[in-house]
Design a protein around this motif. Structure first.
Motif, PDB file in Angstrom:
ATOM      1  N   LEU A 199      15.576  -7.644   3.250  1.00 17.47           N
ATOM      2  CA  LEU A 199      14.639  -7.875   3.991  1.00 17.47           C
ATOM      3  C   LEU A 199      14.868  -6.709   5.241  1.00 17.47           C
ATOM      4  N   LYS A 200      16.401  -6.973   5.740  1.00 15.91           N
ATOM      5  CA  LYS A 200      16.406  -5.601   6.980  1.00 15.91           C
ATOM      6  C   LYS A 200      16.260  -4.456   6.552  1.00 15.91           C
ATOM      7  N   LYS A 201      16.569  -4.214   5.316  1.00 15.10           N
ATOM      8  CA  LYS A 201      16.837  -2.625   4.638  1.00 15.10           C
ATOM      9  C   LYS A 201      15.682  -2.078   4.030  1.00 15.10           C
ATOM     10  N   ILE A 202      14.687  -3.235   3.280  1.00 15.94           N
ATOM     11  CA  ILE A 202      13.397  -2.556   3.155  1.00 15.94           C
ATOM     12  C   ILE A 202      12.621  -2.598   4.661  1.00 15.94           C
ATOM     13  N   ALA A 203      12.613  -2.842   5.794  1.00 19.14           N
ATOM     14  CA  ALA A 203      11.579  -2.531   6.425  1.00 19.14           C
ATOM     15  C   ALA A 203      10.839  -1.599   6.717  1.00 19.14           C
ATOM     16  N   ILE A 204      12.309  -0.816   6.993  1.00 21.33           N
ATOM     17  CA  ILE A 204      11.712   0.968   7.368  1.00 21.33           C
ATOM     18  C   ILE A 204      10.386   1.637   6.280  1.00 21.33           C
ATOM     19  N   PRO A 205      11.674   1.211   5.208  1.00 19.02           N
ATOM     20  CA  PRO A 205      11.137   2.200   4.282  1.00 19.02           C
ATOM     21  C   PRO A 205       8.782   1.771   3.770  1.00 19.02           C
ATOM     22  N   THR A 206       9.080   0.065   4.261  1.00 28.50           N
ATOM     23  CA  THR A 206       7.921  -0.634   4.063  1.00 28.50           C
ATOM     24  C   THR A 206       6.637   0.388   4.820  1.00 28.50           C
ATOM     25  N   LEU A 207       7.262   0.063   6.242  1.00 27.03           N
ATOM     26  CA  LEU A 207       6.716   0.544   7.175  1.00 27.03           C
ATOM     27  C   LEU A 207       6.219   1.500   7.095  1.00 27.03           C
ATOM     28  N   ILE A 208       6.982   2.856   6.853  1.00 26.72           N
ATOM     29  CA  ILE A 208       6.737   4.225   6.808  1.00 26.72           C
ATOM     30  C   ILE A 208       5.362   4.464   5.851  1.00 26.72           C
ATOM     31  N   ALA A 209       6.036   3.398   4.678  1.00 25.89           N
ATOM     32  CA  ALA A 209       4.747   4.035   3.421  1.00 25.89           C
ATOM     33  C   ALA A 209       3.961   3.232   3.689  1.00 25.89           C
ATOM     34  N   ALA A 210       3.933   1.813   4.295  1.00 23.42           N
ATOM     35  CA  ALA A 210       2.343   1.690   4.982  1.00 23.42           C
ATOM     36  C   ALA A 210       1.915   3.064   6.077  1.00 23.42           C
ATOM     37  N   LEU A 211       2.280   3.295   6.709  1.00 27.76           N
ATOM     38  CA  LEU A 211       1.791   3.869   7.520  1.00 27.76           C
ATOM     39  C   LEU A 211       1.222   4.883   6.730  1.00 27.76           C
ATOM     40  N   LEU A 212       2.150   5.525   5.800  1.00 29.26           N
ATOM     41  CA  LEU A 212       1.327   6.656   5.289  1.00 29.26           C
ATOM     42  C   LEU A 212       0.420   6.795   4.162  1.00 29.26           C
ATOM     43  N   THR A 213       0.051   5.818   3.471  1.00 29.96           N
ATOM     44  CA  THR A 213      -1.232   4.563   2.866  1.00 29.96           C
ATOM     45  C   THR A 213      -2.634   4.761   3.785  1.00 29.96           C
ATOM     46  N   VAL A 214      -2.188   4.733   5.031  1.00 31.03           N
ATOM     47  CA  VAL A 214      -3.146   4.651   6.092  1.00 31.03           C
ATOM     48  C   VAL A 214      -3.684   5.942   6.639  1.00 31.03           C
ATOM     49  N   ALA A 215      -2.739   6.958   6.623  1.00 32.98           N
ATOM     50  CA  ALA A 215      -2.809   7.804   7.186  1.00 32.98           C
ATOM     51  C   ALA A 215      -4.122   8.846   5.514  1.00 32.98           C
ATOM     52  N   ILE A 216      -3.239   8.341   4.794  1.00 30.20           N
ATOM     53  CA  ILE A 216      -4.556   9.246   3.213  1.00 30.20           C
ATOM     54  C   ILE A 216      -5.679   9.151   3.044  1.00 30.20           C
ATOM     55  N   THR A 217      -5.634   7.477   4.275  1.00 32.01           N
ATOM     56  CA  THR A 217      -6.712   6.560   3.340  1.00 32.01           C
ATOM     57  C   THR A 217      -8.048   7.611   4.426  1.00 32.01           C
ATOM     58  N   PHE A 218      -7.240   8.146   5.772  1.00 36.98           N
ATOM     59  CA  PHE A 218      -8.013   8.733   6.559  1.00 36.98           C
ATOM     60  C   PHE A 218      -8.201   9.974   6.301  1.00 36.98           C
ATOM     61  N   ILE A 219      -7.102  10.594   6.296  1.00 36.57           N
ATOM     62  CA  ILE A 219      -7.618  12.001   5.632  1.00 36.57           C
ATOM     63  C   ILE A 219      -7.796  12.896   4.545  1.00 36.57           C
ATOM     64  N   TYR A 220      -7.349  12.383   3.430  1.00 34.15           N
ATOM     65  CA  TYR A 220      -7.488  12.961   1.881  1.00 34.15           C
ATOM     66  C   TYR A 220      -8.239  11.757   1.120  1.00 34.15           C
ATOM     67  N   PRO A 221      -9.786  10.722   1.483  1.00 37.17           N
ATOM     68  CA  PRO A 221      -9.525   9.185   1.177  1.00 37.17           C
ATOM     69  C   PRO A 221      -9.791   9.980  -0.884  1.00 37.17           C
ATOM     70  N   ILE A 222      -9.603   8.763  -1.016  1.00 35.37           N
ATOM     71  CA  ILE A 222      -9.870   8.465  -2.506  1.00 35.37           C
ATOM     72  C   ILE A 222     -11.933   8.611  -2.837  1.00 35.37           C
ATOM     73  N   THR A 223     -12.043   9.128  -3.908  1.00 35.55           N
ATOM     74  CA  THR A 223     -13.458   8.811  -3.348  1.00 35.55           C
ATOM     75  C   THR A 223     -14.070   8.579  -5.249  1.00 35.55           C
ATOM     76  N   TYR A 224     -13.538   7.463  -5.436  1.00 35.82           N
ATOM     77  CA  TYR A 224     -13.575   7.068  -6.648  1.00 35.82           C
ATOM     78  C   TYR A 224     -14.394   6.289  -6.926  1.00 35.82           C
ATOM     79  N   TYR A 225     -16.099   6.050  -6.499  1.00 37.02           N
ATOM     80  CA  TYR A 225     -16.848   5.082  -6.189  1.00 37.02           C
ATOM     81  C   TYR A 225     -17.092   3.968  -7.792  1.00 37.02           C
ATOM     82  N   LYS A 226     -17.542   4.805  -8.952  1.00 36.79           N
ATOM     83  CA  LYS A 226     -17.605   5.149 -10.170  1.00 36.79           C
ATOM     84  C   LYS A 226     -17.777   3.640 -10.512  1.00 36.79           C
ATOM     85  N   GLN A 227     -16.405   2.699  -9.994  1.00 39.44           N
ATOM     86  CA  GLN A 227     -16.411   1.398 -10.685  1.00 39.44           C
ATOM     87  C   GLN A 227     -16.609   0.995  -9.616  1.00 39.44           C
TER      88      GLN A 227
END
Lengths: 847, 134
Positions: free
Chosen positions: A467-495
């Motif tokens: 848990l200790k070792k994975i904590a930081i990568p998890t946090l970075i990945a979560a932040l990055l995903t949020v950032a992508i959501t705002f900067i370059y959102p996926i616009t696949y509404y079809k389904q």
């Protein structure tokens, strides 16, 4: 009757060597089998020696057969049906190879050649495993030789010979003449769809992948045969890694081909033929992981057996699917049926290894050692096993759905289906979604597992440590995903939003895997790259999937009226679930610029290529700043089509590659110029600057002639010297039009670029300059239909992530393979540099 | 195989199986007459272009409108409308698979799969034609 000009000895030679290949591979298989059962060393070795010689003879035979076919094709000996069907004299040399594997027989031969090469390598390297392993390889060679035998045995035809004669295969009055060969001018040639760099390179790589999957299977057999149930895993592992690398690259080469030249509009369409080769790869990768688990912990041996066997079984099953015509109504690019001689043989090939492999496995199931303590949930092997299982189940799901046409052919089941479903089963309306909605879940699970698993230790991990070792990568990945959501959102509404949510989760999972694997190389391995093969492969795989999610999720058709902006604004009836508007084709009238997504696109002119019937269309894409109207981006794409006499057409796209996105376009409809012949003639005028010429509706003024005009202003496609006539057309109703015909001189020679004033049905040509320095201007008035092309254009964002991810994954496989073969030093570096540069060249540079 | 394994395996299998069930909106292969009975249902037709009826495609006017008549081996016949460009080998294909829905008397087609003799050149008739016209 004596026919003139035939070279029959070649076919007889080839056929003899096919038979020799068959016999010697059979002998080799038998000798190896006997050798594997002999206890006495001297006796064993004498059998092995005999088997080796037989295998070498069959290798030489297979190569000779290939040589004969190549010779026949290269010399266009059209008396042979093979050459007649596949070659034509205009073909470039590289396509001669493509011709050979366009045919079923040729592709079997290619497969067989790889078995030969791998076999010789195995003979040199496998030491005590040679006899049982080579038994299997030789047996497969027996079947592959039969595929191209074309011999009648007990009244049944076995395989199709590549050396049959044209005059025996097709009927025609000319074949009753002794000089018929002089009447056949040329062969049919390679299908224009297949005239492509990828057709030369993709089949050999894919077939090397196919051929190499036999090695883990053969080792699994060897494990059972020698009763050394667990010992085969270690020597088999490097081969399995090699196979996973090559097969993976081969599959994605097909994807790249589909993307850049087959106008499929993407690199993956869940076409049955694509699926058929993906499934063995998924099982092989599952097997790799269980083999690693076995080596480290003695767990998962039975699973390793099963996966090694099923990998090869599904390779054979894919052969059955793609080559027996059973996919006829579901796939656009399966082979058509090759007749019963082939179909029955392929089925025998499949059943032989399926029943043999699985039969041996289940008979010895109890004897295969298994650890009876439970793996702990905080151990690495536990999560690796779960990951393998998910991969395996996803493979079963894919093949289950792909096999729908097969179910419709099975007696009883067929009747049951018709009763329940109301007709033979077919894929749902949106077949891609049928696969994707399950595979997106798989991507989420695999992403997370490949992120965290390596932070666990084998057997037992310290509580809290992971848990200790994975904590930081998890946090970075979560932040990055949020950032992508705002900067370059996926616009696949079809389904709908549910599916969009799943895409975001998958995007997080893959990002997580990328970050965690990079972090693991840094922290877990302290940057020791030699042991990082697994992490690099995981990182690459995750990057590839992330690239697929982004590029497919945000792919935009720009040749559609309704897209006024690059990104559809939020809230545009996302939940209607209506089918995408198929009106995705736009007409471009020559010289009239048309708004298309962010671009203004103009069809400038067309030109004829070197090959007959090939025509290039010059399309200018310009993006202007909305406010200042300044040109921000401008490029020319040259998609082309082969226009056939009988109105057939084959289209090749053209792509503008940027690092962040590709602009991709192809001609979906073109006027056949032969059918649209313009009978009107140019009328030549010799005039000076400032002079006037008349036409039916008014007059033209030659304002001036400009030498080397500013290129951007007039969209001049080449760097050569240019003369441009600046002409104003004035109609009787005093409307004015500009016209700028040109003469261009460049390395290709002199070309005249005519200009057209469509509103006046007027063609203006700059025909040249006379000796006394008068300007020759041609005018033509035509009632010909306006010239236009219909195109389809897409923007694929971040598609390079897919290719870069693939390259990393392949490199990771090779790194692991080299580590497990103890290759170090210079050889290690050379192998790695070669792999990287070859892949980089193929996927990112060569176009 | 351990207990935990089995639990997880079953859970995953059920999850995937469940998803598969949800996705069981499978289509069918139909004849033209049986498709006419299934108005508005997405089906696959195996048919042939009726060459006696002129095909309507005028790309200059609208590149995304094609209409033609399809017939099948049981004698059924229907008008087909396809909102896309004309597949180039349509007139030459021996057999076509039409995916779409019957709307009244018209088959609204969303995808056309062609089986072309020229594609993989295994059709002997086609080759004979080529050999004799050489």
């Amino acid at each position: 009757m004596q026919f003139e000009g035939e070279h029959l000895w070649l076919g007889e030679l080839g056929h003899f060597f096919v038979l020799l290949a068959f016999t010697s591979s059979l002998l080799s298989a038998i000798a190896y089998f006997i050798a594997s059962r002999k206890e006495d060393i001297a006796e064993k070795f004498s059998w092995i020696r005999f088997a080796r010689v037989s295998f070498l003879i069959q290798t030489a035979s297979v190569l000779t057969v290939f040589g004969c076919i190549f010779y026949i094709c290269a010399n266009h000996y059209l008396e042979y049906f093979y050459a007649y069907k596949h070659t034509s004299k205009e073909l470039e040399f590289k396509y001669l190879l493509a011709c050979i594997w366009e045919d079923q027989g040729g592709s079997f031969l290619l497969w067989s050649i790889w078995h030969c090469i791998l076999g010789i390598f195995l003979i040199k390297k496998t030491k005590e495993w040679e006899a049982p392993v080579m038994t299997i390889v030789s047996l497969a060679q027996v079947f592959l030789a039969m595929m191209i035998m074309g011999v009648y045995l007990l009244g049944t035809k076995i395989g199709n010979s590549p050396f049959v004669l044209t005059r025996n295969e097709i009927n025609g009055p000319i074949f009753s003449r002794p000089d018929y060969l002089t009447l056949i001018k040329d062969g049919i040639g390679l299908n224009v769809l297949l005239r492509n760099y990828w057709m030369v390179i993709h089949p050999p790589v894919l077939f090397l992948g196919f051929a190499s999957t036999i090695i883990p299977f053969a080792f699994a057999y060897a494990g059972i045969q020698t009763k050394r149930f667990g010992d085969w895993v270690k020597p088999a592992l490097p081969y399995a890694l090699f196979s996973a690398c090559i097969l993976g690259v081969g599959i994605m080469m097909g994807g790249k081909w589909a993307y850049e030249s087959l106008s499929f509009g993407g690199y993956w369409a869940w076409d049955p033929v694509e699926n058929a080769s993906l499934v063995p790869w998924l099982i092989l990768v599952a097997g790799l992981h269980t083999m690693v688990v076995y080596k480290a912990t003695s767990h998962s041996l039975r699973a390793s057996y099963l996966f090694a066997i099923l990998t090869f079984v599904f390779i054979l099953y894919s052969t059955f699917l793609t080559r027996t015509g059973i996919l006829g109504d579901t796939s656009v690019h399966a082979f058509t049926e090759a007749g019963n001689a082939m179909n029955n043989l392929i089925k025998t090939f499949l059943w032989f290894f399926t029943i043999g492999g699985l039969g041996l496995f289940f008979i010895h199931y109890k004897k295969i050692p298994a650890v009876h303590t439970e793996e702990k949930t905080n151990s690495r092997e536990f999560w690796m096993f779960i990951g393998s299982l998910v991969f395996f189940l996803s493979a079963i799901f894919i093949i289950g759905l792909t096999s729908l046409p097969v179910y419709n052919k099975i007696p009883y089941l067929k009747d049951l289906i018709i009763k329940i479903n109301g007709g033979p089963l077919a894929l749902p309306e949106d077949p891609e979604f049928a696969y994707n909605k399950v595979m997106v879940m798989v991507a989420i699970i695999i992403g997370v597992l490949s992120a965290i698993t390596q932070y666990f230790k084998y057997k037992n991990s310290a509580p809290g440590g992971v848990l200790k070792k994975i904590a930081i990568p998890t946090l970075i990945a979560a932040l990055l995903t949020v950032a992508i959501t705002f900067i370059y959102p996926i616009t696949y509404y079809k389904q709908g939003y549910g599916y969009l949510g799943a895409i975001y989760l998958a995007l997080f999972a893959t990002t997580y895997s990328i970050i965690a694997n990079a972090a693991y190389i840094w922290s877990g391995l302290n940057g020791k790259m030699k042991g990082a093969g697994g992490s690099v492969a995981h990182l690459g795989f995750a990057l590839m999937i992330a690239g697929m999610l982004i590029s497919a999720g945000n792919k935009k058709v720009i040749s559609e009226d309704k897209f006024k902006d690059f990104i559809i604004p939020m809230g545009i009836d996302p939940l209607t679930k209506q089918q995408d508007n198929p009106a995705e084709n736009m007409n471009l009238i020559r010289q009239v610029s048309t708004k298309m997504g962010p671009y203004e696109v103009t069809y400038l002119h067309d030109s004829v290529g070197k090959e007959s019937n090939r025509r290039f269309y010059n399309l200018l894409f310009v993006r202007k700043d909305a406010a200042t109207k300044k040109i921000q981006e401008s490029f020319i794409l040259n998609p082309d089509v082969y226009l056939m006499k009988d109105n057939n057409m084959s289209s090749n796209p053209d792509t503008k590659n940027y690092f962040t996105h590709d602009v991709f376009t192809y001609i979906s409809y073109a006027l056949n110029p032969d059918k649209n012949v313009d009978t009107a003639q140019f009328k030549l005028n010799e005039i000076n600057e400032g002079d006037t010429m008349f036409y039916s509706k008014g007059y033209l003024v030659l304002n001036k002639v400009i030498k080397n005009p500013e290129r951007n202003k007039f969209n001049i496609p080449s760097n050569g010297a240019t003369l441009l006539a600046d002409i104003t057309v004035v109609n009787k109703d005093s409307s004015r039009y500009a016209s700028t015909p040109m003469i261009m001189v460049d390395s290709l020679g002199i070309s005249q670029i005519d200009d057209t004033v469509y509103a006046q049905n007027l063609f203006v040509k700059f025909a040249g300059v006379t000796e006394n320095r008068k300007i020759k201007i041609g005018i033509k008035e035509s009632d010909k239909m306006i010239d236009f092309v219909t195109i389809k254009a897409y923007i694929f964002p971040y598609i390079n992530l897919v290719w870069i991810g693939l390259i990393l994954m392949a490199v990771g496989f090779i790194m692991s393979m080299l580590k497990r073969t103890n290759i170090t030093g210079r050889l290690y570096t050379i192998a790695l540099v070669l792999t990287i540069s070859a892949l980089f060249y193929m996927f990112l540079l060569a176009n | 195989m351990k207990r935990t394994h089995i639990v997880i395996l079953v859970a995953i299998a059920i999850a995937i199986g469940g998803l598969l069930m949800l996705s069981a909106d499978f289509s069918t292969y139909d004849t033209i007459s049986s498709a006419k009975q299934k108005q508005g249902k997405y089906v696959h037709l195996i048919a042939k272009l009726d060459k006696s009826v002129p095909l309507d495609y005028d790309p200059a006017k609208n590149p995304n409108y094609l209409s033609f008549t399809a017939v099948d081996s049981l004698g059924g016949s229907t008008k087909v409308v396809y909102h896309n460009t004309k597949p180039t080998e349509l007139e030459h294909s021996e057999r076509i698979v039409l995916k779409g829905k019957m709307q009244g008397e018209v088959f609204e087609c969303s995808e056309i799969l062609l089986k072309c003799p020229s594609k993989y050149k295994d059709d002997k008739k086609q080759l004979e034609k080529a050999a004799t016209t050489n």
